[in-house]
Design an enzyme around this catalytic site. Structure first.
Site, PDB file in Angstrom:
ATOM      1  N   CYS A   1      42.752  34.093  31.168  1.00 18.89           N
ATOM      2  CA  CYS A   1      42.395  35.001  32.086  1.00 18.89           C
ATOM      3  C   CYS A   1      42.184  34.519  33.529  1.00 18.89           C
ATOM      4  CB  CYS A   1      41.025  35.626  31.714  1.00 18.89           C
ATOM      5  SG  CYS A   1      41.039  36.503  29.969  1.00 18.89           S
TER       6      CYS A   1
ATOM      7  N   HIS B   1      37.244  39.122  37.393  1.00 18.24           N
ATOM      8  CA  HIS B   1      37.981  39.250  36.183  1.00 18.24           C
ATOM      9  C   HIS B   1      37.216  40.550  35.281  1.00 18.24           C
ATOM     10  CE1 HIS B   1      40.142  39.295  32.357  1.00 18.24           C
ATOM     11  NE2 HIS B   1      39.154  38.396  31.895  1.00 18.24           N
TER      12      HIS B   1
ATOM     13  N   ASN C   1      40.495  44.902  29.689  1.00 18.10           N
ATOM     14  CA  ASN C   1      40.833  43.746  30.211  1.00 18.10           C
ATOM     15  C   ASN C   1      42.295  43.168  30.085  1.00 18.10           C
ATOM     16  OD1 ASN C   1      40.977  40.638  30.045  1.00 18.10           O
ATOM     17  ND2 ASN C   1      39.254  40.440  28.521  1.00 18.10           N
TER      18      ASN C   1
END
Ligand code: ACO
Length: 337
Positions: free
Chosen positions: A118, A264, A294
């Site tokens: 990520c 994020h 996500n």
């Protein structure tokens, strides 16, 4: 890592791509033992995008890159280097970045993948900033892209509700800023970190040298994402908090100097807890987790591009970015757009 007193690079353009197919929480209720209220309450996610059969990671990456090139007013031939943050490459070899170069029709230039999950986009921005600072490269294309739906076990409710597919991209180039400039645009601070002691908290264990693909590895579902959710959650809150504070300090700023937070989108509760402690109110925290879930390395650049295109983020606005993922790797940056 030294802090630039004068920004060396800046974001010249951004783009993003989200596949059209929407998978809602109601759809997931039919696939696993879950509920819309559990998913929304624990994560903030209502729906996510899923790439159709036949679409590959580099297709989404190239589409996002086209948008970034157009916004920057540049052509594929102007790109000096391509960095692709991804943990879901087209294939283990060659780099997805090589396919992106081919699909964009860019000239021969270094093109490689960055594996920081990520945090991949922030790792890529940091590398780009260094190459631009030394004058070796002028225009660096940084992409965060994930096709996570192909590495998710759709019978595992603890992971399948979290992730979505998508791509985001940015072109970085020289800031042109000089000592003494008032509020110069560009990367005011950027820092990246990895704590390998927690490497196994989030992984895809199969398909590498540890567990090469075999009938046994597939039967054991080692090709899918495995995650200790609560461990990651705690690491995320702790490390994103310190990273956000560090990013501000390195940029010589306080929380009051930040116009927008572009974090994020892993879990709304993580973002809420970190920002409450940094004392930045929700009205300054950009969110799209509800719509896209996500998307790992694509998360920050998708959110950034969406808000640039709606003029929510305006030229001169200061943006705090932060992301954490498998590794555990994380990063933070302060950028004046
Ligand atoms: N639906 C319904 N119930 C569920 C589901 C689901 N989809 N998933 C788990 N549960 C159940 C569990 O079985 C458990 O039940 P039990 O109490 O009877 O045992 C209960 O819900 C609680 O489970 P927890 O795992 O404790 O739930 P938690 O509050 O920790 O939320 C979550 C789980 C959302 C995964 C959270 O831990 C999280 O967001 N972690 C961080 C994820 C992250 O940031 N990843 C990093 C980035 S990803 C990358 O790098 C690729």
């Amino acid at each position: 890592m030294p802090t630039p007193t004068v920004p060396r690079s800046r974001i010249l353009g951004t783009g993003h791509f989200l596949p059209p197919l929407v998978r809602t929480n109601a759809d997931l209720e039919k696939m696993v033992d879950t509920s819309d209220s559990w998913i929304r309450g624990r994560t903030g996610i209502r729906e996510r995008r899923i790439a159709p059969d036949g679409m590959v990671t580099s297709d989404m990456a190239a589409a996002a890159a086209q948008g970034a090139l157009e916004m920057a007013g540049l052509h594929a031939n102007d790109i000096d280097m391509i960095l692709v943050g991804t943990v879901t490459p087209d294939m283990p070899m060659p780099a997805t970045a090589a396919f992106v170069q081919q699909k964009l029709g860019a000239r021969y230039c270094p093109a490689f993948d960055v594996s920081a999950a990520c945090a991949g986009f922030l790792f890529g921005m940091s590398i780009a900033d260094q190459f631009i600072a030394t004058g070796q490269m002028r225009h660096v294309l940084v992409i965060g892209v994930e096709l996570l739906s192909r590495v998710i076990d759709w019978t595992d409710r603890s992971t399948c509700v979290l992730f979505g597919d998508g791509a985001g991209a940015a072109i970085l180039g020289p800031s042109g800023a000089k000592e003494g400039d008032h509020e110069p645009r560009g990367l005011l601070s950027i820092a990246i970190h990895t704590d390998g002691t927690t490497a196994m908290a989030l992984n895809i264990p199969g398909g590498g040298s540890a567990s090469p693909t075999s009938h046994e590895s597939v039967d054991a579902k080692l090709q899918y994402v495995h995650m200790k959710g609560q461990d990651i959650f705690k690491q995320a809150v702790r490390n994103l908090l310190s990273a956000s504070r560090n990013a501000l300090e390195r940029a010589g700023m306080t929380k009051n100097d930040i116009r927008w937070v572009c974090a994020h989108q892993a879990n709304k509760r993580i973002i809420d807890q970190v920002m409450a402690r940094v004392e930045i109110g929700p009205e300054r925290v950009l969110m799209n987790i509800e719509r896209v879930g996500n998307t790992s390395s694509a998360s920050v650049p998708i959110l950034l591009d969406e808000n640039l295109r709606t003029n929510t983020i305006r030229p001169g606005d200061t943006v705090l970015m932060c992301a954490l993922g498998a590794g555990i790797s994380w990063g933070s940056a302060v950028v004046r757009m």
